[in-house]
Design a protein around this motif. Structure first.
Motif, mmCIF file in Angstrom:
data_model
loop_
_atom_site.group_PDB
_atom_site.id
_atom_site.type_symbol
_atom_site.label_atom_id
_atom_site.label_comp_id
_atom_site.label_asym_id
_atom_site.label_seq_id
_atom_site.Cartn_x
_atom_site.Cartn_y
_atom_site.Cartn_z
ATOM 1 N N TYR A 21 0.569 20.416 14.207
ATOM 2 C CA TYR A 21 0.273 19.653 15.425
ATOM 3 C C TYR A 21 1.545 19.206 16.147
ATOM 4 N N ARG A 22 2.708 19.683 15.680
ATOM 5 C CA ARG A 22 3.970 19.353 16.344
ATOM 6 C C ARG A 22 4.249 20.359 17.468
ATOM 7 N N ARG A 23 3.302 20.548 18.327
ATOM 8 C CA ARG A 23 3.442 21.496 19.439
ATOM 9 C C ARG A 23 2.458 21.101 20.528
ATOM 10 N N GLU A 24 2.695 21.625 21.709
ATOM 11 C CA GLU A 24 1.747 21.409 22.813
ATOM 12 C C GLU A 24 0.398 22.023 22.452
ATOM 13 N N PRO A 25 -0.710 21.421 22.817
ATOM 14 C CA PRO A 25 -0.850 20.219 23.654
ATOM 15 C C PRO A 25 -0.943 18.914 22.842
ATOM 16 N N TYR A 26 -0.480 18.923 21.599
ATOM 17 C CA TYR A 26 -0.564 17.723 20.759
ATOM 18 C C TYR A 26 0.720 16.897 20.853
ATOM 19 N N THR A 27 0.569 15.609 20.595
ATOM 20 C CA THR A 27 1.696 14.681 20.484
ATOM 21 C C THR A 27 1.605 13.973 19.149
ATOM 22 N N VAL A 28 2.690 13.986 18.395
ATOM 23 C CA VAL A 28 2.720 13.402 17.053
ATOM 24 C C VAL A 28 3.865 12.406 16.968
ATOM 25 N N GLN A 29 3.584 11.235 16.403
ATOM 26 C CA GLN A 29 4.663 10.282 16.159
ATOM 27 C C GLN A 29 4.328 9.409 14.954
ATOM 28 N N GLN A 30 5.366 9.051 14.196
ATOM 29 C CA GLN A 30 5.153 8.185 13.044
ATOM 30 C C GLN A 30 5.000 6.748 13.531
ATOM 31 N N ILE A 31 4.040 6.026 12.928
ATOM 32 C CA ILE A 31 3.770 4.637 13.308
ATOM 33 C C ILE A 31 3.706 3.777 12.056
ATOM 34 N N HIS A 32 3.784 2.469 12.264
ATOM 35 C CA HIS A 32 3.604 1.548 11.148
ATOM 36 C C HIS A 32 2.109 1.432 10.855
ATOM 37 N N PRO A 33 1.691 1.546 9.602
ATOM 38 C CA PRO A 33 0.277 1.374 9.303
ATOM 39 C C PRO A 33 -0.161 -0.055 9.576
ATOM 40 N N ALA A 67 0.822 -1.216 0.000
ATOM 41 C CA ALA A 67 0.000 0.000 0.000
ATOM 42 C C ALA A 67 0.853 1.263 0.000
ATOM 43 N N GLN A 68 2.127 1.145 0.435
ATOM 44 C CA GLN A 68 3.048 2.280 0.504
ATOM 45 C C GLN A 68 2.400 3.472 1.216
ATOM 46 N N LEU A 69 1.808 3.162 2.356
ATOM 47 C CA LEU A 69 1.053 4.148 3.123
ATOM 48 C C LEU A 69 1.903 4.636 4.291
ATOM 49 N N ALA A 70 2.097 5.961 4.382
ATOM 50 C CA ALA A 70 2.746 6.559 5.552
ATOM 51 C C ALA A 70 1.657 6.908 6.571
ATOM 52 N N THR A 71 1.915 6.658 7.839
ATOM 53 C CA THR A 71 0.896 6.888 8.869
ATOM 54 C C THR A 71 1.519 7.545 10.098
ATOM 55 N N TRP A 72 0.807 8.549 10.619
ATOM 56 C CA TRP A 72 1.208 9.249 11.840
ATOM 57 C C TRP A 72 0.078 9.176 12.851
ATOM 58 N N SER A 73 0.463 9.121 14.123
ATOM 59 C CA SER A 73 -0.504 9.168 15.210
ATOM 60 C C SER A 73 -0.508 10.575 15.797
ATOM 61 N N VAL A 74 -1.699 11.149 15.939
ATOM 62 C CA VAL A 74 -1.853 12.486 16.518
ATOM 63 C C VAL A 74 -2.789 12.370 17.718
ATOM 64 N N ALA A 108 -7.945 10.539 7.885
ATOM 65 C CA ALA A 108 -7.691 10.863 9.286
ATOM 66 C C ALA A 108 -8.812 10.201 10.081
ATOM 67 N N VAL A 109 -8.461 9.127 10.754
ATOM 68 C CA VAL A 109 -9.463 8.256 11.374
ATOM 69 C C VAL A 109 -9.159 8.116 12.859
ATOM 70 N N ALA A 110 -10.203 8.198 13.690
ATOM 71 C CA ALA A 110 -10.032 8.050 15.136
ATOM 72 C C ALA A 110 -9.724 6.596 15.492
ATOM 73 N N PHE A 111 -8.678 6.402 16.290
ATOM 74 C CA PHE A 111 -8.319 5.102 16.853
ATOM 75 C C PHE A 111 -8.158 5.303 18.353
ATOM 76 N N GLY A 112 -9.217 5.030 19.102
ATOM 77 C CA GLY A 112 -9.168 5.242 20.542
ATOM 78 C C GLY A 112 -8.987 6.713 20.858
ATOM 79 N N THR A 113 -7.895 7.048 21.567
ATOM 80 C CA THR A 113 -7.654 8.436 21.997
ATOM 81 C C THR A 113 -6.704 9.172 21.051
#
Length: 308
Positions: free
Chosen positions: A277-289, A225-232, A253-258
């Motif tokens: 969203y790379r600032r407070e109060p948000y947390t951003v990190q790259q994840i495996h899809p 799928a060559q999909l890049a995914t980030w958690s926000v 952009a789909v909700a997964f829990g919190t």
């Protein structure tokens, strides 16, 4: 010479009026394999299964199912296949044993009493054989349906959403039975909407609106799928999701829990989209899809074959 594939078909097609509901599907399922068949409702999964087991004539296509010609030898295929439908389809005013005896009679099984007794023992139904089918819970109805599928000793089981409406423990027990049977050489083609079940399969195929979009192991499907995914994560994620969906580079952009899973195929564009969203109060990190990220992406990228 025996084909290594229990299912080996090409160009399988079915039309209803002007609509093509199965569009030139190629599929190979190895003997002893647990093969997952996924896709949204109305994608053609059930139609394809009915074509395989001879319940519905294909408009085009060729190949074999259990070494029988899938077009010309459908009656022979029926005798070697067990088909478990989406809905419970047994007589609710008959007992478990009576339902199994009826199915054994339909398949002209020799020594029906022994076959019924073996089926009851094999699926853990002992002690309940006199219980009416209509009194069973979802999990026990599922076991009865599987026992009925196996009573004529088929080589291939086609299971159409077999765990829909069943509690998590019954689902887990069911999948343990499937893998035990597969280890004995039985082949499975299983439709499911559950991603945890898809991950239990040896290989997968994803069907959307009649078209086969991808196939392979879970890892191969995700990589393809060559999909890049980030958690926000952070406040007002619903508002963030609405804004992100309108931002170039974001496919979903789909909700997964919190948190939100924000995905796209343009990695650079996606990174620009999440920059605010790379600032407070948000947390951003790259994840495996995950499989769910991939399948939502595939579904949203495909066109409804019944749309105007």
């Amino acid at each position: 010479m025996i084909n290594n594939f229990a299912i080996d078909v090409r160009g399988m097609t079915k039309r209803f009026g002007e609509h093509t509901v199965v569009n030139g599907i190629n599929l190979q399922v190895r003997r002893g394999e647990v093969y997952g068949f996924l896709g949204p409702n109305g994608s053609g999964k059930t139609t394809f299964i009915r074509m395989l087991c001879g319940l519905l004539a294909a408009d085009a296509g060729e190949g074999t199912c259990l070494d029988f010609d899938v077009i010309r030898e459908s009656e022979a295929i029926k005798r070697q296949v067990g088909y478990m439908t989406q809905r419970f389809s047994f007589y609710e005013d008959l007992s478990i044993a009576e339902n199994l005896d009826f199915v054994a009679r339909m398949y002209a099984v020799g020594d029906r009493r022994e076959a019924v007794r073996d089926s009851i023992e094999r699926l853990g139904l002992a002690g309940r054989q006199k219980q009416l089918a209509g009194e069973l819970s979802g999990g026990w109805k599922q076991r009865l349906a599987l026992a009925a599928c196996l009573i004529h000793k088929p080589q291939l089981l086609l299971l159409d959403e077999p765990t829909a409406g069943v509690d998590p423990k019954a689902r887990r027990d069911f999948w343990e039975q499937i893998h035990e049977l597969a280890a004995q050489g039985l082949t499975f083609l299983i439709t499911t909407h559950y991603m945890d079940e898809a991950e239990r399969c040896d290989r997968l195929a994803y069907l959307s609106y009649g078209n086969l979009l991808t196939s392979g192991t879970a890892a191969e499907v995700i990589a393809g799928a060559q999909l890049a995914t980030w958690s926000v994560s952070g406040p007002d994620l619903q508002g963030a999701a609405r804004l992100l969906r309108e931002t170039p580079g974001v496919r979903q952009a789909v909700a997964f829990g919190t948190s939100l899973h924000v995905s796209g195929t343009d990695a650079a564009g996606l990174e620009r989209a999440i920059t605010p969203y790379r600032r407070e109060p948000y947390t951003v990190q790259q994840i495996h899809p995950g499989l769910e990220d991939v399948f939502i992406h595939l579904m949203e990228s495909s066109k409804d074959n019944f749309a105007p």
